[in-house]
Write a protein that holds these residues in place. Structure first.
Motif, PDB file in Angstrom:
ATOM      1  N   LYS A   1       1.033  -1.150   0.046  1.00 47.84           N
ATOM      2  CA  LYS A   1      -0.032   0.090   0.123  1.00 47.84           C
ATOM      3  C   LYS A   1       0.682   1.146   0.220  1.00 47.84           C
ATOM      4  N   THR A   2       0.375   2.524  -0.467  1.00 46.75           N
ATOM      5  CA  THR A   2       0.908   3.627  -0.192  1.00 46.75           C
ATOM      6  C   THR A   2       0.746   4.412   1.172  1.00 46.75           C
ATOM      7  N   VAL A   3       1.583   5.371   1.512  1.00 45.80           N
ATOM      8  CA  VAL A   3       1.442   5.877   2.871  1.00 45.80           C
ATOM      9  C   VAL A   3       2.127   7.355   2.636  1.00 45.80           C
ATOM     10  N   GLY A   4       1.832   8.083   3.633  1.00 45.60           N
ATOM     11  CA  GLY A   4       2.246   9.595   3.781  1.00 45.60           C
ATOM     12  C   GLY A   4       1.552  10.491   2.803  1.00 45.60           C
ATOM     13  N   ASN A   5       2.054  11.779   3.180  1.00 46.63           N
ATOM     14  CA  ASN A   5       1.376  12.935   2.239  1.00 46.63           C
ATOM     15  C   ASN A   5       1.615  12.707   0.873  1.00 46.63           C
ATOM     16  N   GLY A   6       0.670  12.583  -0.001  1.00 44.13           N
ATOM     17  CA  GLY A   6       0.690  12.476  -1.294  1.00 44.13           C
ATOM     18  C   GLY A   6       1.039  10.884  -1.839  1.00 44.13           C
ATOM     19  N   ASN A   7       0.702  10.116  -0.732  1.00 40.58           N
ATOM     20  CA  ASN A   7       1.069   8.486  -0.780  1.00 40.58           C
ATOM     21  C   ASN A   7       2.495   8.526  -1.699  1.00 40.58           C
ATOM     22  N   GLN A   8       3.446   9.234  -1.214  1.00 40.26           N
ATOM     23  CA  GLN A   8       4.804   8.977  -1.850  1.00 40.26           C
ATOM     24  C   GLN A   8       5.808   7.906  -1.347  1.00 40.26           C
ATOM     25  N   HIS A   9       5.176   7.289  -0.026  1.00 47.62           N
ATOM     26  CA  HIS A   9       6.137   6.439   0.543  1.00 47.62           C
ATOM     27  C   HIS A   9       5.376   4.935   0.228  1.00 47.62           C
ATOM     28  N   LEU A  10       6.093   3.815  -0.031  1.00 44.17           N
ATOM     29  CA  LEU A  10       5.715   2.436  -0.462  1.00 44.17           C
ATOM     30  C   LEU A  10       5.947   1.638   0.840  1.00 44.17           C
ATOM     31  N   LYS A  11       4.667   0.930   1.258  1.00 47.44           N
ATOM     32  CA  LYS A  11       4.905  -0.085   2.620  1.00 47.44           C
ATOM     33  C   LYS A  11       4.348  -1.469   1.863  1.00 47.44           C
ATOM     34  N   VAL A  12       5.198  -2.517   1.904  1.00 46.52           N
ATOM     35  CA  VAL A  12       5.173  -3.754   1.379  1.00 46.52           C
ATOM     36  C   VAL A  12       5.526  -4.850   2.358  1.00 46.52           C
ATOM     37  N   TYR A  13       4.536  -5.616   2.290  1.00 48.57           N
ATOM     38  CA  TYR A  13       4.682  -6.852   3.234  1.00 48.57           C
ATOM     39  C   TYR A  13       5.430  -8.216   2.432  1.00 48.57           C
ATOM     40  N   LEU A  14       6.548  -8.481   2.575  1.00 49.22           N
ATOM     41  CA  LEU A  14       7.376  -9.590   1.826  1.00 49.22           C
ATOM     42  C   LEU A  14       7.189 -10.917   2.727  1.00 49.22           C
ATOM     43  N   ARG A  15       7.034 -11.977   1.808  1.00 51.00           N
ATOM     44  CA  ARG A  15       6.721 -13.418   2.362  1.00 51.00           C
ATOM     45  C   ARG A  15       8.212 -14.226   1.844  1.00 51.00           C
ATOM     46  N   SER A  16       8.830 -14.935   2.769  1.00 50.05           N
ATOM     47  CA  SER A  16       9.959 -15.729   2.289  1.00 50.05           C
ATOM     48  C   SER A  16       9.302 -16.855   1.424  1.00 50.05           C
ATOM     49  N   THR A  17      10.241 -17.166   0.400  1.00 52.31           N
ATOM     50  CA  THR A  17       9.691 -18.248  -0.470  1.00 52.31           C
ATOM     51  C   THR A  17      10.667 -19.562  -0.110  1.00 52.31           C
ATOM     52  N   ASP A  18      11.736 -19.218   0.527  1.00 53.04           N
ATOM     53  CA  ASP A  18      12.594 -20.337   0.930  1.00 53.04           C
ATOM     54  C   ASP A  18      12.655 -20.646   2.571  1.00 53.04           C
ATOM     55  N   GLY A  19      12.881 -21.639   2.972  1.00 48.89           N
ATOM     56  CA  GLY A  19      12.985 -22.079   4.398  1.00 48.89           C
ATOM     57  C   GLY A  19      11.703 -21.711   5.219  1.00 48.89           C
ATOM     58  N   PRO A  20      11.610 -21.837   6.297  1.00 46.88           N
ATOM     59  CA  PRO A  20      10.147 -21.550   7.188  1.00 46.88           C
ATOM     60  C   PRO A  20       9.828 -20.132   6.778  1.00 46.88           C
ATOM     61  N   PRO A  21       8.431 -20.154   6.576  1.00 46.69           N
ATOM     62  CA  PRO A  21       7.712 -18.821   6.262  1.00 46.69           C
ATOM     63  C   PRO A  21       7.792 -17.872   7.163  1.00 46.69           C
ATOM     64  N   LYS A  22       8.320 -16.616   6.514  1.00 42.68           N
ATOM     65  CA  LYS A  22       8.413 -15.454   7.364  1.00 42.68           C
ATOM     66  C   LYS A  22       7.739 -14.107   6.704  1.00 42.68           C
ATOM     67  N   ILE A  23       7.210 -13.361   7.518  1.00 43.42           N
ATOM     68  CA  ILE A  23       6.720 -12.056   6.760  1.00 43.42           C
ATOM     69  C   ILE A  23       7.410 -10.850   7.220  1.00 43.42           C
ATOM     70  N   PHE A  24       7.785 -10.222   6.359  1.00 43.04           N
ATOM     71  CA  PHE A  24       8.734  -8.888   6.547  1.00 43.04           C
ATOM     72  C   PHE A  24       8.010  -7.574   6.150  1.00 43.04           C
ATOM     73  N   GLU A  25       7.882  -6.722   7.255  1.00 34.65           N
ATOM     74  CA  GLU A  25       7.333  -5.384   7.108  1.00 34.65           C
ATOM     75  C   GLU A  25       8.420  -4.426   6.441  1.00 34.65           C
ATOM     76  N   ALA A  26       8.290  -3.915   5.156  1.00 31.36           N
ATOM     77  CA  ALA A  26       9.328  -3.021   4.528  1.00 31.36           C
ATOM     78  C   ALA A  26       8.535  -1.702   4.250  1.00 31.36           C
ATOM     79  N   ILE A  27       9.558  -0.463   4.387  1.00 31.60           N
ATOM     80  CA  ILE A  27       9.108   0.730   3.976  1.00 31.60           C
ATOM     81  C   ILE A  27      10.149   1.284   3.010  1.00 31.60           C
ATOM     82  N   GLY A  28       9.582   1.751   2.105  1.00 23.40           N
ATOM     83  CA  GLY A  28      10.411   2.387   0.946  1.00 23.40           C
ATOM     84  C   GLY A  28      10.022   3.924   0.847  1.00 23.40           C
ATOM     85  N   PHE A  29      10.837   4.824   1.621  1.00 24.56           N
ATOM     86  CA  PHE A  29      10.427   6.119   1.585  1.00 24.56           C
ATOM     87  C   PHE A  29      10.841   6.670   0.359  1.00 24.56           C
TER      88      PHE A  29
END
Length: 571
Positions: free
Chosen positions: A498-526
């Motif tokens: 999803k996009t966040v911040g004023n003007g939706n300029q930032h990118l918020k992504v939830y990333l899932r591992s494809t190898d090994g035990p399943p993990k979800i990582f929260e990532a922010i791209g300013f």
């Protein structure tokens, strides 16, 4: 497209039984920190242990004795400082210790527009008229041969406290305190101007006011600001003074700083200790704005102000000045950008000269353009007889050494490997440009200069845990010479975004591992939404990121701060 460059993995077998996360250990070994003592000093800095003796400077004793003489004879003393954040903080530190000694110094900070960088003969004349018998320069002076000679002719002693590149010929000062001097004897060469001023303050307290030496620790807020603002490497003693300086800054006693934070809505207090980014992008630019747009005295008076009402008024003035500085910088940068895309499109050097380019923002604009085009850049204001301006460089070019080799064409110059300033007569401007362009073309011939991101380590989802994130926090403060580690993780699936911040300029992504035990990582791209707006769920990507701990309302979580991403190469 930015090139990704993965550093070679180093062997950490010699680490033995050092109790540290293996990824963190790998990073330390890569940075040359590969002994138990070195690791302990880096991960657990200690002020009392790591701060060096100021009298290791070979000429420090002579400088302190001359100050003691000034205290005894009561003759006027002047502090001559630079007009940037490093210079202003240096001035205040030295002024505070001289005041404690009963010497009430005259403070002289030159006007950037009319006087330029460093000492000038007009200022020497003015100080001579005021019966000054000792001038102490801070964050400048090392190239002022003629000005120091003039001072000597008028019976004025000069002590130079500086950290800039040391030229072949030195001024005839009574003492020079500069860690870069070949005979300085000081083991750490990378101090900022404020760091050198702090060493002098320590020496003065140690020799003349030993009962008050503990109060030097309350100067560390200014030392941290000046050191970070001047972009010196945050290693060795710089790292120690900044680490402790950030703590002091969070509880600063300086009314001017507290009002600067309040007016600028900069969250700094004991509950919100600052990091180096806060200094670099919020605090230092406001202090620098005064010297760039008006006179550095505005910032100097704010930082020494003790009355809250007056401090608020001065802070409001600085805030308005900083907003104006941002507008002017953007306008001039756009003009230089046009030149970079036309006249200098096929050149290795961007050399922009304009009568209407304000000298106050020349360095800022040069920095923006150098980073954007990955080329050494000069921005100069052309006057009636002389041109003055600033350079910013790229890692492949040591700009001050390159400029120095053409010093015969210049009236004044000074600086560092990546930033410098010059004054040149207009009749020599073309010759200087042609010579400089030729040297840079030769130096860059056959070299790869496309922008790249250096990756410290490739890691897997299994490597990412709280132990690693908490250990990496101990690597701070980050900055020049001690960058925040950059990691590569491959084959992550976009779970949702999803996009966040004023003007939706930032990118918020939830990333899932494809190898090994399943993990979800929260990532922010300013500020990455525009660049990566095409990203969609179930895309498999490789990502570059900083690994950080995010604390919010007492809840701690791991967060990836995105730097770059691309489709996975090996799905």
């Amino acid at each position: 497209m930015v090139k990704w460059k993965l550093k070679e993995k180093v062997n950490i077998d010699s680490a033995g039984t050092i109790d540290l996360h293996p990824v963190a250990l790998q990073l330390l070994f890569q940075r040359g920190i590969d002994t138990l003592e070195g690791i302990n000093r880096f991960v657990f800095p200690d002020y009392e242990r790591d701060i060096l003796d100021p009298f290791l400077f070979s000429q420090m004793k002579k400088a302190v004795e001359r100050v003691q003489q000034a205290k005894e004879n009561g003759k006027p003393v002047a502090i001559f400082g630079d007009y940037d954040a490093d210079g202003i903080t240096s001035v205040i530190i030295l002024e505070e210790v001289l005041n404690d000694l009963g010497i009430n110094p005259i403070v002289y900070i030159p006007d950037k527009k009319s006087e330029g960088y460093g000492m000038n003969e007009r200022a020497v004349e003015e100080l001579a008229r005021r019966k000054v018998k000792l001038i102490i320069t801070v964050d400048c002076g090392i190239t002022n041969i003629n000005e120091v000679e003039k001072a000597n002719q008028k019976g004025i002693d000069v002590i130079i406290i500086d950290h800039h590149h040391v030229p072949a010929n030195l001024p005839g000062a009574l003492a020079i305190i500069n860690p870069r001097l070949s005979d300085s004897s000081y083991p750490f060469r990378e101090l900022a101007g404020v760091g050198v001023a702090f060493k002098v303050a320590q020496a003065l307290y140690q020799m003349l006011l030993p009962g008050k030496i503990e109060q030097t620790k309350w100067m560390l807020d200014l030392v941290a600001i000046g050191t970070v603002a001047d972009c010196v490497p945050l290693v060795g003693e710089n790292r120690t003074v900044v680490k402790y300086g950030l703590i002091v800054l969070s509880k600063t006693r300086r009314m001017g700083l507290r009002e600067l934070f309040a007016v600028g809505r900069i969250a700094v207090d004991e509950s919100n200790p600052p990091d180096t980014r806060k200094i670099s992008f919020q605090i230092a630019p406001r202090i620098n704005a005064a010297g760039r747009m008006d006179h550095a005295n505005v910032a100097y008076h704010l930082l020494i102000e003790k009355d809250q009402v007056k401090a608020r008024t001065r802070a409001l003035e600085i805030e308005a000045t900083n907003q104006k500085r941002q507008q002017v910088t953007d306008r001039v940068a756009e003009e230089v950008r046009i030149l970079a895309n036309t006249i200098f499109k096929d050149k290795k050097l961007i050399f922009a000269v304009g009568e209407h380019f304000p000298i106050g923002v020349a360095g800022l604009v040069a920095g923006k353009i150098a980073e954007e085009f990955n080329k050494p850049t000069a921005v100069l204001q052309k006057g009636e007889k002389e041109s003055t301006g600033s350079f910013r460089s790229i890692p492949q070019i040591n700009i001050i050494e390159t400029i120095e080799s053409l010093g015969r064409w210049l009236l004044k110059y000074g600086g560092h490997s990546q930033a410098a300033g010059i004054t040149v007569t207009n009749k020599n401007l073309e010759k200087f440009y042609e010579g400089l362009n030729k040297l840079i073309e030769k130096e860059l011939e056959g070299k790869e200069i496309s922008p790249e991101v250096e990756i410290d380590a490739e890691i897997t989802p299994a490597d990412v845990d709280f132990e690693l994130a908490e250990t990496l926090e101990k690597f701070a403060p980050f900055g020049e010479g001690n960058p925040e580690p950059v990691f590569l993780m491959k084959n992550l699936t976009v779970d949702k975004l999803k996009t966040v911040g004023n003007g939706n300029q930032h990118l918020k992504v939830y990333l899932r591992s494809t190898d090994g035990p399943p993990k979800i990582f929260e990532a922010i791209g300013f500020n990455l939404n525009e660049q990566f707006g095409h990203l969609k769920e179930n895309d498999v990507i490789d990502v570059l990121f900083n690994l950080q701990l995010d604390n919010w309302n007492g809840n701690k979580k791991i967060q990836l701060k995105l730097i770059d991403l691309r489709p996975a190469i090996n799905k």
